[in-house]
Design a protein around this motif. Structure first.
Motif, PDB file in Angstrom:
ATOM      1  N   VAL A  81       0.856  -1.179   0.000  1.00 11.54           N
ATOM      2  CA  VAL A  81       0.000   0.000   0.000  1.00 11.54           C
ATOM      3  C   VAL A  81       0.895   1.233   0.000  1.00 11.54           C
ATOM      4  N   VAL A  82       0.503   2.254  -0.744  1.00 11.11           N
ATOM      5  CA  VAL A  82       1.233   3.516  -0.790  1.00 11.11           C
ATOM      6  C   VAL A  82       0.362   4.578  -0.136  1.00 11.11           C
ATOM      7  N   GLY A  83       0.873   5.245   0.863  1.00 11.76           N
ATOM      8  CA  GLY A  83       0.113   6.306   1.510  1.00 11.76           C
ATOM      9  C   GLY A  83      -1.013   5.776   2.368  1.00 11.76           C
ATOM     10  N   ARG A  84      -1.960   6.650   2.647  1.00  7.01           N
ATOM     11  CA  ARG A  84      -3.096   6.308   3.495  1.00  7.01           C
ATOM     12  C   ARG A  84      -4.365   6.261   2.659  1.00  7.01           C
ATOM     13  N   PRO A  85      -5.278   5.354   3.003  1.00  6.06           N
ATOM     14  CA  PRO A  85      -6.553   5.338   2.281  1.00  6.06           C
ATOM     15  C   PRO A  85      -7.374   6.580   2.596  1.00  6.06           C
ATOM     16  N   GLY A  86      -8.351   6.844   1.768  1.00  9.34           N
ATOM     17  CA  GLY A  86      -9.188   8.012   1.968  1.00  9.34           C
ATOM     18  C   GLY A  86     -10.590   7.801   1.454  1.00  9.34           C
ATOM     19  N   VAL A  87     -11.303   8.889   1.287  1.00  3.39           N
ATOM     20  CA  VAL A  87     -12.696   8.868   0.846  1.00  3.39           C
ATOM     21  C   VAL A  87     -12.831   9.761  -0.370  1.00  3.39           C
ATOM     22  N   TRP A  88     -13.574   9.295  -1.374  1.00  2.44           N
ATOM     23  CA  TRP A  88     -13.918  10.171  -2.506  1.00  2.44           C
ATOM     24  C   TRP A  88     -15.424  10.352  -2.490  1.00  2.44           C
ATOM     25  N   HIS A  89     -15.864  11.474  -2.978  1.00  2.00           N
ATOM     26  CA  HIS A  89     -17.277  11.829  -2.886  1.00  2.00           C
ATOM     27  C   HIS A  89     -17.978  11.555  -4.207  1.00  2.00           C
ATOM     28  N   TRP A  97     -10.973   4.650  -0.995  1.00  2.00           N
ATOM     29  CA  TRP A  97      -9.939   4.338  -1.964  1.00  2.00           C
ATOM     30  C   TRP A  97      -8.631   4.051  -1.248  1.00  2.00           C
ATOM     31  N   SER A  98      -7.768   3.287  -1.909  1.00  2.00           N
ATOM     32  CA  SER A  98      -6.414   3.048  -1.426  1.00  2.00           C
ATOM     33  C   SER A  98      -5.518   2.889  -2.643  1.00  2.00           C
ATOM     34  N   SER A  99      -4.237   3.156  -2.466  1.00  2.00           N
ATOM     35  CA  SER A  99      -3.282   3.096  -3.568  1.00  2.00           C
ATOM     36  C   SER A  99      -2.254   2.004  -3.288  1.00  2.00           C
ATOM     37  N   TRP A 100      -1.896   1.291  -4.357  1.00  2.00           N
ATOM     38  CA  TRP A 100      -0.996   0.150  -4.239  1.00  2.00           C
ATOM     39  C   TRP A 100       0.163   0.313  -5.202  1.00  2.00           C
ATOM     40  N   ASN A 101       1.359  -0.044  -4.735  1.00  7.52           N
ATOM     41  CA  ASN A 101       2.515  -0.070  -5.617  1.00  7.52           C
ATOM     42  C   ASN A 101       2.323  -1.246  -6.561  1.00  7.52           C
ATOM     43  N   GLY A 102       2.628  -1.036  -7.839  1.00 12.14           N
ATOM     44  CA  GLY A 102       2.406  -2.083  -8.829  1.00 12.14           C
ATOM     45  C   GLY A 102       3.458  -3.155  -8.858  1.00 12.14           C
ATOM     46  N   SER A 103       4.490  -3.047  -8.031  1.00 15.48           N
ATOM     47  CA  SER A 103       5.579  -4.008  -8.078  1.00 15.48           C
ATOM     48  C   SER A 103       5.781  -4.675  -6.721  1.00 15.48           C
ATOM     49  N   PRO A 104       5.292  -5.916  -6.554  1.00 16.21           N
ATOM     50  CA  PRO A 104       5.507  -6.599  -5.283  1.00 16.21           C
ATOM     51  C   PRO A 104       6.980  -6.855  -4.996  1.00 16.21           C
ATOM     52  N   ALA A 105       7.799  -6.863  -6.017  1.00 18.49           N
ATOM     53  CA  ALA A 105       9.224  -7.140  -5.828  1.00 18.49           C
ATOM     54  C   ALA A 105      10.025  -5.876  -5.525  1.00 18.49           C
TER      55      ALA A 105
END
Length: 122
Positions: A81-89, A97-105
């Motif tokens: 996970v990148v950063g903190r999750p939040g709310v969109w209106h 919402w939450s953001s994820w790094n695309g590279s597990p490695a």
């Protein structure tokens, strides 16, 4: 109550949100898949997961983020996970919402587990 059951966020708006909230570069945002939640590819190298209104509580999203942090700490190759999750209106009501790094490695030696406290993004 809104007449909208489910909406899709405009990719450009989500790109601005990611750039503003987490300070990561955003070149392009495209819808990657849409099922129980919507996943957007945020180039370069991230994914943004947008939960539909009513699908997950802030505590459930935080639990998911904490689980990912635990798996990473145990050496399981999962996308962090990148950063903190939040709310969109959304028109139908608030969605998470939450953001994820695309590279597990990606290099985990410099990464500390994310703090996953849900908050509202303006």
């Amino acid at each position: 109550m809104s007449d909208v059951l489910r909406s899709l966020a405009h990719p450009e708006a989500l790109g601005r949100l990611v750039a503003r909230e987490w300070g990561v570069p955003v070149e392009r945002v495209t819808l990657h898949r849409s099922l129980a939640n919507d996943v957007y590819r945020v180039d370069p190298g991230h994914f943004l997961k947008v939960y539909r209104h009513g699908w997950r509580t802030p505590e459930e999203v935080a639990w998911e983020c904490d689980l990912v942090a635990h798996l990473l700490a145990e050496g399981v190759p999962v996308a962090p996970v990148v950063g903190r999750p939040g709310v969109w209106h959304a028109p139908e009501g608030p969605g998470r919402w939450s953001s994820w790094n695309g590279s597990p490695a990606a290099d985990r030696s410099r990464r500390s587990p994310p703090a996953c406290t849900g908050r509202t993004a303006g």
